[in-house]
Design a protein around this motif. Sequence first.
Motif, short mmCIF file in Angstrom:
data_model
loop_
_atom_site.label_atom_id
_atom_site.label_comp_id
_atom_site.label_asym_id
_atom_site.label_seq_id
_atom_site.Cartn_x
_atom_site.Cartn_y
_atom_site.Cartn_z
N TRP A 111 -13.70 10.10 -4.39
CA TRP A 111 -12.72 9.37 -5.19
C TRP A 111 -11.31 9.90 -5.01
O TRP A 111 -10.36 9.13 -4.87
CB TRP A 111 -13.12 9.40 -6.67
CG TRP A 111 -13.99 8.23 -7.02
CD1 TRP A 111 -15.34 8.24 -7.13
CD2 TRP A 111 -13.57 6.89 -7.25
NE1 TRP A 111 -15.79 6.98 -7.42
CE2 TRP A 111 -14.72 6.13 -7.51
CE3 TRP A 111 -12.33 6.27 -7.27
CZ2 TRP A 111 -14.66 4.77 -7.78
CZ3 TRP A 111 -12.28 4.91 -7.55
CH2 TRP A 111 -13.43 4.18 -7.79
N LEU A 112 -11.17 11.21 -4.99
CA LEU A 112 -9.85 11.80 -4.77
C LEU A 112 -9.33 11.39 -3.39
O LEU A 112 -8.16 11.02 -3.24
CB LEU A 112 -9.93 13.31 -4.90
CG LEU A 112 -8.63 14.09 -4.66
CD1 LEU A 112 -7.56 13.67 -5.65
CD2 LEU A 112 -8.88 15.58 -4.74
N SER A 113 -10.20 11.43 -2.40
CA SER A 113 -9.80 11.04 -1.05
C SER A 113 -9.40 9.57 -0.99
O SER A 113 -8.44 9.21 -0.30
CB SER A 113 -10.96 11.29 -0.07
OG SER A 113 -11.27 12.66 -0.04
N LEU A 114 -10.10 8.72 -1.70
CA LEU A 114 -9.77 7.30 -1.74
C LEU A 114 -8.36 7.09 -2.28
O LEU A 114 -7.57 6.32 -1.72
CB LEU A 114 -10.79 6.54 -2.59
CG LEU A 114 -10.56 5.04 -2.77
CD1 LEU A 114 -10.75 4.33 -1.45
CD2 LEU A 114 -11.50 4.49 -3.81
N VAL A 115 -8.02 7.81 -3.34
CA VAL A 115 -6.68 7.69 -3.93
C VAL A 115 -5.62 8.21 -2.95
O VAL A 115 -4.57 7.58 -2.78
CB VAL A 115 -6.62 8.45 -5.27
CG1 VAL A 115 -5.21 8.52 -5.80
CG2 VAL A 115 -7.54 7.78 -6.30
N VAL A 116 -5.89 9.33 -2.29
CA VAL A 116 -4.93 9.89 -1.34
C VAL A 116 -4.75 8.96 -0.14
O VAL A 116 -3.62 8.72 0.32
CB VAL A 116 -5.36 11.31 -0.89
CG1 VAL A 116 -4.52 11.80 0.27
CG2 VAL A 116 -5.26 12.27 -2.06
N ILE A 117 -5.84 8.40 0.37
CA ILE A 117 -5.74 7.46 1.49
C ILE A 117 -4.96 6.22 1.08
O ILE A 117 -4.13 5.71 1.85
CB ILE A 117 -7.14 7.11 2.04
CG1 ILE A 117 -7.76 8.34 2.71
CG2 ILE A 117 -7.06 5.94 3.02
CD1 ILE A 117 -9.23 8.16 3.06
N ALA A 118 -5.20 5.72 -0.12
CA ALA A 118 -4.45 4.56 -0.60
C ALA A 118 -2.96 4.88 -0.70
O ALA A 118 -2.11 4.07 -0.29
CB ALA A 118 -4.99 4.10 -1.97
N ALA A 119 -2.62 6.05 -1.20
CA ALA A 119 -1.20 6.46 -1.29
C ALA A 119 -0.60 6.58 0.11
O ALA A 119 0.55 6.15 0.34
CB ALA A 119 -1.08 7.78 -2.04
N ALA A 120 -1.36 7.14 1.05
CA ALA A 120 -0.87 7.27 2.42
C ALA A 120 -0.68 5.91 3.08
O ALA A 120 0.22 5.73 3.91
CB ALA A 120 -1.83 8.12 3.24
N ALA A 121 -1.49 4.93 2.70
CA ALA A 121 -1.35 3.58 3.25
C ALA A 121 -0.16 2.85 2.64
O ALA A 121 0.49 2.05 3.32
CB ALA A 121 -2.63 2.78 3.01
N ILE A 122 0.15 3.15 1.40
CA ILE A 122 1.29 2.49 0.73
C ILE A 122 2.61 3.12 1.15
O ILE A 122 3.62 2.43 1.26
CB ILE A 122 1.10 2.58 -0.81
CG1 ILE A 122 -0.10 1.72 -1.23
CG2 ILE A 122 2.36 2.15 -1.54
CD1 ILE A 122 -0.55 1.97 -2.65
N TYR A 123 2.61 4.42 1.42
CA TYR A 123 3.84 5.15 1.72
C TYR A 123 4.73 4.49 2.78
O TYR A 123 5.94 4.39 2.58
CB TYR A 123 3.49 6.59 2.11
CG TYR A 123 4.67 7.38 2.64
CD1 TYR A 123 5.69 7.78 1.79
CD2 TYR A 123 4.77 7.68 3.98
CE1 TYR A 123 6.78 8.49 2.27
CE2 TYR A 123 5.85 8.38 4.47
CZ TYR A 123 6.86 8.78 3.61
OH TYR A 123 7.93 9.47 4.09
#
Length: 172
Positions: A111-123
């Motif tokens: 779950w933490l990784s999912l949030v970090v990947i989503a943030a990296a995709a939005i950045y």
Amino acid sequence: MAQPQYSQNPPPGPPRRQPPSDKLDINAGRLWGGGVAAAVIGAVVALVALWAATGVFDVTVAVPDSPGSDVYKELGAGPTLLVGFAAGIIATAVLHGLLLVAPRPLLFFQWLSLVVIAAAAIYPFTLNAPIPDERASEIALAVIHVVTGVAIVSLLSGIVPRVTRPASQGGY
């Protein structure tokens, strides 16, 4: 008054089981060996994704020259490899910490990784790079982030059963 007599034999019925323990024995050497391997693969995946964007789709992938800079430059192979590798090492450290303290470490890690990947995709969409084909550059960078993150997280998630066992079964 007479003391009650207790039998030394267990009561009839099914044997009592110990409640399951959340504690894990971790083979840290194998965890970090797998983490370094995942970091190397993550770096190579990022590089291949960059090559696909620039070579196949002819997209210039632009990134800020320095944090907060309004000057942009084309993303090169060196920084791509470095960031991909660093992401794998950081993910391994986070996973190791969660294995030590979290009740369901793999669930929390994913779950933490999912949030970090989503943030990296939005950045990339927050950069507003002043280059031609800005949207294509943003999409390419977002895809590079997502495929790199998914590669690292899937590899690390896959090694957890091989590097842990319940503490009740004895250590490594």
